[in-house]
Design a protein around this motif. Structure first.
Motif, PDB file in Angstrom:
ATOM      1  N   LYS A 341      23.935  27.700  11.113  1.00  0.00           N
ATOM      2  CA  LYS A 341      23.856  26.722  10.222  1.00  0.00           C
ATOM      3  C   LYS A 341      24.518  25.483  11.087  1.00  0.00           C
ATOM      4  O   LYS A 341      23.896  24.580  10.779  1.00  0.00           O
ATOM      5  N   ALA A 345      22.021  22.238  11.581  1.00  0.00           N
ATOM      6  CA  ALA A 345      22.328  20.974  10.827  1.00  0.00           C
ATOM      7  C   ALA A 345      22.406  20.108  12.060  1.00  0.00           C
ATOM      8  O   ALA A 345      21.685  18.986  11.647  1.00  0.00           O
ATOM      9  N   LEU A 477      20.788  25.440   4.128  1.00  0.00           N
ATOM     10  CA  LEU A 477      21.405  24.513   4.628  1.00  0.00           C
ATOM     11  C   LEU A 477      21.381  23.382   3.721  1.00  0.00           C
ATOM     12  O   LEU A 477      20.374  22.959   3.262  1.00  0.00           O
ATOM     13  N   ASP A 481      26.321  20.102   4.892  1.00  0.00           N
ATOM     14  CA  ASP A 481      26.560  20.943   6.130  1.00  0.00           C
ATOM     15  C   ASP A 481      26.018  19.896   7.408  1.00  0.00           C
ATOM     16  O   ASP A 481      26.691  19.852   8.264  1.00  0.00           O
ATOM     17  N   VAL A 482      25.112  19.207   7.160  1.00  0.00           N
ATOM     18  CA  VAL A 482      24.688  18.375   8.026  1.00  0.00           C
ATOM     19  C   VAL A 482      25.452  17.097   8.281  1.00  0.00           C
ATOM     20  O   VAL A 482      25.663  16.957   9.564  1.00  0.00           O
TER      21      VAL A 482
END
Length: 663
Positions: A341, A345, A477, A481-482
């Motif tokens: 992830k 991300a 995602l 998360d990003v």
């Protein structure tokens, strides 16, 4: 998929091909190797399996090899030999000795004392440069052979050449003096403005690091003093089986090729005193406060680059395939998914940043003509994440403001739901295309990927395994998360800003550059407002044209169709690239129709036509509309006419026809 599977923008494609061949193709258990001689998949924290089409082997002496059968192109094989020695392994007074030795590698050998290896290469039908070549870098010297023909006798002769290079060089005084003139000539010809600018940049980024000073070409002074005895000692210290990796990919019988490898290298043990091992973990101690440097170079385009040093261990936190010194030790399922992830991300965030800049650069007051994120690794010194822009003229201030403003906007608000959805679709489409094309990739590209990935401590995996990883986490995602991955990469890290000017009388001071960076950080920010896209407007073109003649051209096995409006179409079925359609359209008289003083202007017209969009859609909107399509279109004008070139997946038909027709 740059940031998803690799920290650096200098991407390594971790790819291979699955063939339904015998059980030989499966990786056999190997005796427990020393850590330095283990393949990445043997010490991967997550137990990742390598591409099953690649056979991995290791001789008792330490020489490692990878062999892969591949039918594209037919009757051809790619052989590559990497020696773990480059300019970073030299002493300053003998700078350039690794590159000097590379030049001597194709001269006389113990087995060919009279004519050298160039004659044998010619007998094999190899042209110097095109089919046989070598490069020397900071950390490695690599030799490349592209061998025509699939017979085992030709592969054996190529392996003999690599064996001669490994321990058979005579290094005669005559050859040394002859090549001394050649390497000095190369040093002079390559001491360009671009090379000088790169040295200034590296010294600024990593002051005191050997990589910033010890370049592969050496210096005039060092090249003049290197003796045959120096070359022989360096050769014996570094050209050793435990420092070599041999990769063979091609249209051959893999089991027979392995037997030849073992027969020709079994007694290769190295001579003399071995050089000490060099750890991957060496890093420089860099200044932690914001810093800046500028210089003026009239022959190069202006540019700005903002670097943020990254912890060396961060590479392991975003790539399952990394198996080097900084690899994770904990490898449970939660950690596996977290690594996937995080890598995804970062890839999505950088993709959104790049697309936002693409939208902004078309404004009249943009101040830059190109820009985007990148990654950099200065070997044995430092890792960086950064932002690079090409200012309009020497307007570095505007470009620097845009770089910081858009980075700060991402850090404050993250990406949008629309951007997240676009990145999901784009990544899935891209990897599915890679899977579809996996068994028609060229042997040369596969060999290079295997060699580079293994040397960089990454497991070489089939695209289908990468696609499975993506599908496992892509829908989970989140925007948070990003944003979290972005903050971890950039927030709180001091920038190192490098500004190159072209038309200025003198450089800009560090204080002025840092003041502009600080001022850009005071900008009042609002969330990014994505554009509302519409459907592609050009999908109906009336009744199909009438075919007035059709013929099959036997010599080249294609169909030629002539339409009533005099358009001629030539169509050929090919198995070179699976599920791919390539097209080329020519019309008009090209540059020959223009006066000499107009030709230069018209030569740029293809670029302008592409960037100008298509009536109902500007360039930015077209980029978004086709973000989840594997399709490319480019225009050019030459003496033969206007040319429209492109490629697409078969599943995307008829778009590959609609787009160029509208152009």
């Amino acid at each position: 998929m740059a940031d998803f599977y690799r920290f650096f923008a200098r991407i390594i494609v971790l790819a291979g091909v699955i063939f339904p061949i015998a059980a030989f193709s499966q990786t056999r258990p190997l005796d427990a190797p020393s850590p330095d001689l283990a393949f990445p998949h043997e010490r991967n924290a997550f137990g990742l399996a390598p591409d099953p089409a690649i056979h991995w082997g290791r001789l008792d002496t330490g020489l490692r090899y990878a062999i892969m059968e591949n039918k594209t192109p037919r009757d051809q094989a790619s052989l590559q030999l990497r020696v773990d020695v480059g300019s970073l392994d030299e002493v300053p007074e003998l700078g350039g000795i690794a590159h000097f030795l590379e030049h001597l590698a194709f001269q006389k050998t113990i087995r060919r004392p009279d004519e050298g290896l160039f004659t044998e290469l010619e007998r094999l039908g190899l042209q110097s440069g095109a089919d046989s070549n070598a490069t020397t870098g900071l950390e490695a010297t690599t030799y490349y052979l592209t061998v025509p023909g699939s017979g085992i006798d030709r592969i054996s002769r190529a392996l003999d050449i690599f064996r001669d290079i490994s321990d058979g060089l005579l290094l005669t005084e005559e050859d040394v003096e002859q090549e001394r003139d050649v390497v000095i000539s190369e040093l002079v010809s390559r001491d360009s403005s671009a090379a000088q600018s790169s040295k200034i940049r590296m010294r600024f980024l990593t002051p005191g690091a050997k990589a910033a000073e010890q370049w592969p070409a050496g210096t005039r002074e060092s090249l003049h003093v290197i003796s045959r005895e120096d070359l022989l000692a360096f050769y014996q210290a570094h050209y050793r089986p435990e420092k070599m990796l041999l990769v063979l990919v091609g249209d051959f019988d893999a089991e027979a090729v392995e037997a030849e490898v073992r027969a020709r290298f079994a007694d290769f043990k190295g001579a003399g005193v071995a050089a000490p091992d060099v750890s991957e973990e060496r890093t420089a101690s860099l200044p932690q406060a914001p810093r800046a440097l500028s210089h003026v170079e009239e022959s190069l385009r202006p540019s700005i680059a903002v670097y943020f040093e990254q912890p060396a261990k961060s590479i392991a936190s975003q790539s399952l395939g990394y198996s080097g010194a900084y690899r994770l030790q904990k490898a449970d399922e939660d950690t596996r998914r977290a690594v996937l992830k995080r890598g995804l991300a970062l890839d999505f965030a950088m993709g959104a940043y790049r697309r936002r800049l693409q939208d902004l650069m078309f404004a009249d007051d943009a101040g830059f003509s190109s820009g985007g994120p990148f990654g950099d690794h200065i070997p044995r010194a430092a890792y960086f994440a950064g932002l690079q822009f090409t200012p309009v003229g020497d307007d570095w201030r505007t470009a620097l403001h845009v770089a910081r403003r858009e980075l700060d906007r991402l850090l404050a608000f993250g990406i949008t739901e629309q951007e997240l959805d676009l990145m999901r679709r784009s990544q899935i489409t891209s990897l599915k295309a890679s899977v579809d094309r996996a068994d028609t990739r060229s042997s040369g590209a596969l060999a290079s990927n295997i060699l580079r990935s293994t040397a960089a401590h990454f497991v070489v995996r089939h695209p289908s395994a990468l696609l499975a990883d993506l599908m496992d986490v892509v829908d989970q995602l989140s925007l948070e998360d990003v944003k979290a991955a972005l903050k971890d990469r950039y927030e709180g890290k001091a920038p190192a800003i490098f500004v190159r000017l072209q038309n200025s009388d003198e450089p800009v001071s560090e204080a002025e550059i840092l003041a502009e960076w600080a001022a850009a950080g005071e900008t009042l920010l609002q969330p990014w407002q994505p554009s509302d896209d519409k459907a592609f407007a050009y999908q109906v073109f009336g009744e199909p044209g009438q075919i007035v003649s059709q013929e099959h051209i036997e010599d080249f096995d294609f169909e030629r169709l002539t339409f009533a409006n005099h358009v001629v179409a030539q169509i050929k079925d090919s198995d070179l690239e699976r599920n791919t359609v390539r097209f080329s359209i020519r019309l008009g008289n090209g540059l020959s129709a223009f006066a000499p003083d107009e030709a230069g202007l018209m030569a740029k017209a293809g670029q302008w036509a592409t960037l100008g969009g298509l009536g109902a859609h500007d360039f930015q909107e077209l980029s978004r509309l086709f973000a989840d399509k594997n399709m490319s279109v480019q225009l050019s004008i030459d003496g033969g006419g206007v040319r429209i070139l492109g490629a697409a997946m078969r599943a995307d038909l008829p778009l590959p026809c609609n787009m160029p027709q509208r152009y």
